[in-house]
Scaffold this motif. Sequence first.
Motif, PDB file in Angstrom:
ATOM      1  N   ALA A 359     -12.248 -39.920  -6.256  1.00  0.00           N
ATOM      2  CA  ALA A 359     -13.058 -38.700  -6.361  1.00  0.00           C
ATOM      3  C   ALA A 359     -14.018 -38.800  -7.537  1.00  0.00           C
ATOM      4  O   ALA A 359     -15.198 -38.420  -7.430  1.00  0.00           O
ATOM      5  N   ASN A 360     -13.538 -39.340  -8.671  1.00  0.00           N
ATOM      6  CA  ASN A 360     -14.408 -39.461  -9.847  1.00  0.00           C
ATOM      7  C   ASN A 360     -15.485 -40.522  -9.645  1.00  0.00           C
ATOM      8  O   ASN A 360     -16.620 -40.376 -10.119  1.00  0.00           O
ATOM      9  N   LEU A 361     -15.115 -41.614  -8.963  1.00  0.00           N
ATOM     10  CA  LEU A 361     -16.076 -42.693  -8.750  1.00  0.00           C
ATOM     11  C   LEU A 361     -17.125 -42.327  -7.702  1.00  0.00           C
ATOM     12  O   LEU A 361     -18.310 -42.616  -7.857  1.00  0.00           O
ATOM     13  N   TRP A 362     -16.667 -41.740  -6.618  1.00  0.00           N
ATOM     14  CA  TRP A 362     -17.538 -41.552  -5.456  1.00  0.00           C
ATOM     15  C   TRP A 362     -18.093 -40.124  -5.358  1.00  0.00           C
ATOM     16  O   TRP A 362     -19.165 -39.924  -4.773  1.00  0.00           O
ATOM     17  N   GLY A 363     -17.347 -39.152  -5.889  1.00  0.00           N
ATOM     18  CA  GLY A 363     -17.739 -37.744  -5.747  1.00  0.00           C
ATOM     19  C   GLY A 363     -19.170 -37.469  -6.197  1.00  0.00           C
ATOM     20  O   GLY A 363     -19.947 -36.818  -5.468  1.00  0.00           O
ATOM     21  N   PRO A 364     -19.568 -37.936  -7.410  1.00  0.00           N
ATOM     22  CA  PRO A 364     -20.959 -37.684  -7.835  1.00  0.00           C
ATOM     23  C   PRO A 364     -21.992 -38.276  -6.877  1.00  0.00           C
ATOM     24  O   PRO A 364     -23.076 -37.711  -6.703  1.00  0.00           O
ATOM     25  N   LEU A 365     -21.645 -39.387  -6.261  1.00  0.00           N
ATOM     26  CA  LEU A 365     -22.579 -40.003  -5.298  1.00  0.00           C
ATOM     27  C   LEU A 365     -22.641 -39.185  -4.014  1.00  0.00           C
ATOM     28  O   LEU A 365     -23.699 -39.086  -3.375  1.00  0.00           O
ATOM     29  N   PHE A 366     -21.514 -38.599  -3.623  1.00  0.00           N
ATOM     30  CA  PHE A 366     -21.537 -37.698  -2.460  1.00  0.00           C
ATOM     31  C   PHE A 366     -22.455 -36.501  -2.750  1.00  0.00           C
ATOM     32  O   PHE A 366     -23.212 -36.061  -1.885  1.00  0.00           O
ATOM     33  N   GLU A 367     -22.347 -35.964  -3.976  1.00  0.00           N
ATOM     34  CA  GLU A 367     -23.209 -34.827  -4.356  1.00  0.00           C
ATOM     35  C   GLU A 367     -24.670 -35.237  -4.269  1.00  0.00           C
ATOM     36  O   GLU A 367     -25.510 -34.522  -3.709  1.00  0.00           O
ATOM     37  N   LYS A 368     -24.962 -36.416  -4.834  1.00  0.00           N
ATOM     38  CA  LYS A 368     -26.348 -36.906  -4.856  1.00  0.00           C
ATOM     39  C   LYS A 368     -26.882 -37.102  -3.441  1.00  0.00           C
ATOM     40  O   LYS A 368     -28.049 -36.794  -3.150  1.00  0.00           O
ATOM     41  N   ALA A 369     -26.042 -37.590  -2.573  1.00  0.00           N
ATOM     42  CA  ALA A 369     -26.469 -37.871  -1.193  1.00  0.00           C
ATOM     43  C   ALA A 369     -26.524 -36.609  -0.338  1.00  0.00           C
ATOM     44  O   ALA A 369     -27.100 -36.623   0.744  1.00  0.00           O
ATOM     45  N   GLY A 370     -25.895 -35.532  -0.803  1.00  0.00           N
ATOM     46  CA  GLY A 370     -25.858 -34.316   0.001  1.00  0.00           C
ATOM     47  C   GLY A 370     -24.802 -34.337   1.080  1.00  0.00           C
ATOM     48  O   GLY A 370     -24.986 -33.758   2.166  1.00  0.00           O
ATOM     49  N   VAL A 371     -23.687 -35.006   0.801  1.00  0.00           N
ATOM     50  CA  VAL A 371     -22.579 -35.039   1.768  1.00  0.00           C
ATOM     51  C   VAL A 371     -22.051 -33.617   1.983  1.00  0.00           C
ATOM     52  O   VAL A 371     -21.777 -32.898   1.022  1.00  0.00           O
ATOM     53  N   GLN A 372     -21.914 -33.232   3.233  1.00  0.00           N
ATOM     54  CA  GLN A 372     -21.390 -31.885   3.533  1.00  0.00           C
ATOM     55  C   GLN A 372     -19.884 -31.885   3.746  1.00  0.00           C
ATOM     56  O   GLN A 372     -19.232 -30.870   3.521  1.00  0.00           O
ATOM     57  N   LEU A 373     -19.346 -33.007   4.216  1.00  0.00           N
ATOM     58  CA  LEU A 373     -17.947 -32.994   4.657  1.00  0.00           C
ATOM     59  C   LEU A 373     -17.303 -34.358   4.427  1.00  0.00           C
ATOM     60  O   LEU A 373     -17.918 -35.395   4.687  1.00  0.00           O
ATOM     61  N   VAL A 374     -16.064 -34.327   3.932  1.00  0.00           N
ATOM     62  CA  VAL A 374     -15.248 -35.537   3.808  1.00  0.00           C
ATOM     63  C   VAL A 374     -14.017 -35.328   4.705  1.00  0.00           C
ATOM     64  O   VAL A 374     -13.284 -34.349   4.530  1.00  0.00           O
ATOM     65  N   ILE A 375     -13.822 -36.238   5.654  1.00  0.00           N
ATOM     66  CA  ILE A 375     -12.671 -36.138   6.564  1.00  0.00           C
ATOM     67  C   ILE A 375     -11.634 -37.168   6.126  1.00  0.00           C
ATOM     68  O   ILE A 375     -11.918 -38.377   6.090  1.00  0.00           O
ATOM     69  N   THR A 376     -10.454 -36.697   5.783  1.00  0.00           N
ATOM     70  CA  THR A 376      -9.404 -37.549   5.229  1.00  0.00           C
ATOM     71  C   THR A 376      -8.140 -37.445   6.092  1.00  0.00           C
ATOM     72  O   THR A 376      -8.158 -36.880   7.185  1.00  0.00           O
ATOM     73  N   ALA A 377      -7.042 -37.945   5.556  1.00  0.00           N
ATOM     74  CA  ALA A 377      -5.798 -38.026   6.328  1.00  0.00           C
ATOM     75  C   ALA A 377      -4.633 -38.056   5.332  1.00  0.00           C
ATOM     76  O   ALA A 377      -4.649 -37.373   4.329  1.00  0.00           O
ATOM     77  N   HIS A 378      -3.590 -38.835   5.637  1.00  0.00           N
ATOM     78  CA  HIS A 378      -2.570 -39.266   4.677  1.00  0.00           C
ATOM     79  C   HIS A 378      -1.476 -38.243   4.385  1.00  0.00           C
ATOM     80  O   HIS A 378      -0.331 -38.620   4.222  1.00  0.00           O
ATOM     81  N   GLN A 379      -1.809 -36.971   4.298  1.00  0.00           N
ATOM     82  CA  GLN A 379      -0.793 -35.990   3.892  1.00  0.00           C
ATOM     83  C   GLN A 379       0.032 -35.458   5.062  1.00  0.00           C
ATOM     84  O   GLN A 379       0.988 -34.710   4.855  1.00  0.00           O
ATOM     85  N   HIS A 380      -0.353 -35.806   6.271  1.00  0.00           N
ATOM     86  CA  HIS A 380       0.389 -35.414   7.479  1.00  0.00           C
ATOM     87  C   HIS A 380       0.468 -33.896   7.655  1.00  0.00           C
ATOM     88  O   HIS A 380       1.378 -33.385   8.289  1.00  0.00           O
ATOM     89  N   ARG A 381      -0.481 -33.216   7.092  1.00  0.00           N
ATOM     90  CA  ARG A 381      -0.606 -31.760   7.275  1.00  0.00           C
ATOM     91  C   ARG A 381      -2.076 -31.435   7.377  1.00  0.00           C
ATOM     92  O   ARG A 381      -2.848 -31.754   6.473  1.00  0.00           O
ATOM     93  N   PHE A 382      -2.462 -30.785   8.480  1.00  0.00           N
ATOM     94  CA  PHE A 382      -3.858 -30.406   8.622  1.00  0.00           C
ATOM     95  C   PHE A 382      -4.231 -29.371   7.548  1.00  0.00           C
ATOM     96  O   PHE A 382      -3.464 -28.454   7.248  1.00  0.00           O
ATOM     97  N   ARG A 383      -5.431 -29.559   6.990  1.00  0.00           N
ATOM     98  CA  ARG A 383      -5.892 -28.585   5.979  1.00  0.00           C
ATOM     99  C   ARG A 383      -7.415 -28.623   5.924  1.00  0.00           C
ATOM    100  O   ARG A 383      -8.015 -29.678   6.145  1.00  0.00           O
ATOM    101  N   TYR A 384      -7.998 -27.498   5.626  1.00  0.00           N
ATOM    102  CA  TYR A 384      -9.439 -27.431   5.369  1.00  0.00           C
ATOM    103  C   TYR A 384      -9.652 -26.889   3.963  1.00  0.00           C
ATOM    104  O   TYR A 384      -9.100 -25.837   3.598  1.00  0.00           O
ATOM    105  N   ASP A 385     -10.402 -27.610   3.158  1.00  0.00           N
ATOM    106  CA  ASP A 385     -10.748 -27.171   1.803  1.00  0.00           C
ATOM    107  C   ASP A 385     -12.237 -26.844   1.767  1.00  0.00           C
ATOM    108  O   ASP A 385     -13.084 -27.730   1.998  1.00  0.00           O
ATOM    109  N   SER A 386     -12.548 -25.597   1.461  1.00  0.00           N
ATOM    110  CA  SER A 386     -13.956 -25.208   1.353  1.00  0.00           C
ATOM    111  C   SER A 386     -14.577 -25.841   0.115  1.00  0.00           C
ATOM    112  O   SER A 386     -13.871 -26.151  -0.855  1.00  0.00           O
ATOM    113  N   PRO A 387     -15.891 -25.986   0.106  1.00  0.00           N
ATOM    114  CA  PRO A 387     -16.559 -26.400  -1.130  1.00  0.00           C
ATOM    115  C   PRO A 387     -16.286 -25.369  -2.239  1.00  0.00           C
ATOM    116  O   PRO A 387     -15.954 -24.219  -1.954  1.00  0.00           O
ATOM    117  N   ASP A 388     -16.395 -25.800  -3.493  1.00  0.00           N
ATOM    118  CA  ASP A 388     -16.219 -24.856  -4.598  1.00  0.00           C
ATOM    119  C   ASP A 388     -17.243 -25.153  -5.693  1.00  0.00           C
ATOM    120  O   ASP A 388     -18.180 -25.913  -5.486  1.00  0.00           O
TER     121      ASP A 388
END
Length: 442
Positions: A359-388
Amino acid sequence: MNIIDRRNFLRGSVCAVAATAAGAEAVSAVSISGNPIVKTPGRLIVSPPILMNAAETSVGVTFEVSADASGWVEYSTSPDMSNATRVFSGGTGLMTVDDKLAHIRLTGLKSATKYWYRIGADRIDYKDGYGMKNLGSEMDVRIRSFSTIGAESSGTFCVINDTHDRKEVLDLVLSKVEKLKPSALVWNGDATNSTETKEHGIKIFLHTHEKHPEYASETPLLFVNGNHDLRGRFARKMNELLMFRDPTERSGEYHDLGRNFIQRIGDVALIGMDTGEDKLDTNPLFAGIYQMKAYREKQARWLAEAINSPIVTEAKFKVVFCHIPLFDSRPDANPGDLAPADTAPGYPKNWAAWQRTCANLWGPLFEKAGVQLVITAHQHRFRYDSPDFNRSWAQIVGGGCGLDKMRSDYPTVIEGFVKDGMLKIIAYDVLNEKIIGEYSFS
Ligand SMILES: [Fe+2]
Ligand SMILES: [Fe+2]
């Protein structure tokens, strides 16, 4: 009974009609290679193909063979296979001969274009460098099709994750994907648990589910590593089974980043990242044979350049895919940077629930690029986190591999497409057969 046998068996009564067409196709194939189609004991091609690495101008084709063989693919822009081009394993130069797998990479394709293709292999009797015979070609007579993606393409993407080689789960998610018919299928990690041998890997990816033998024969995969896909002796050679992306997609120091991608489906830029393991390189469990820190940093350098590509800058929507979440609001969620062994007071789990380093390495680059959504996995529980305030992108965490309807670790399929100028995301709980989230991005 192997998969091709089973498929033909299941088709039963239609085989007589298919056989006429098959005979005509066989003659056509011989005329291209000059090699006769010969009858040999046992089938040489023993799995349907999977299409790897959905892209604008290339696609990888992989299938299993039962003996020394050099595989090939013929492709055409016509369903009758007229003017077909044949491409051999290994590209130019020394052709590949292998007794388990054939890999053929089709390059120089037109973007957003439908192609028809069929697979075949030359059976090779190989004794030594001066003692080899080509015993002739065997062809899978089925003509399949695929479409390249790209900025001019349209269609949807689907995401599956954390299937962990559980057949019931694969049946559920692949059934849903078959109905949704995406342009590309993102397999967002943890396909496996630990892959010790090539044979095991072949079962997972080429014989994925007996009800869905063609799951990736016409829908190209975009494979994203999960932490479990990085475990096992064979995981270190996984590119011998799951082809790395076309090397021409990257340059210089990034030649080994074979799972990272930027690709377009219409107005959506798809960005693939690899969060790596869920334990630190310094964790004694990993015996000093992981270098995920350097891997994540190299991906950050690649990403810093990739987001300046027109593939990204000219896309209205930008969606990142990575396995381990990049955000978690729970104070006791292990952030994956608890040195040296992933433990600290207040964290009940000794593995990363999310990846603060990434998140620290890539997050600022996502902001710069205007990324709207990151789709992840791993926790085995569906969840949606709004931007903050601190994060302009939303995050979706895909579901798990549970089959108990009383629990919340149900498997999911996440679908994305552009409609009415908006990026629409629909999340399906495929265990309980219902939509669990719909989101729009402008
Ligand atoms: Fe998992
Ligand atoms: Fe995982």
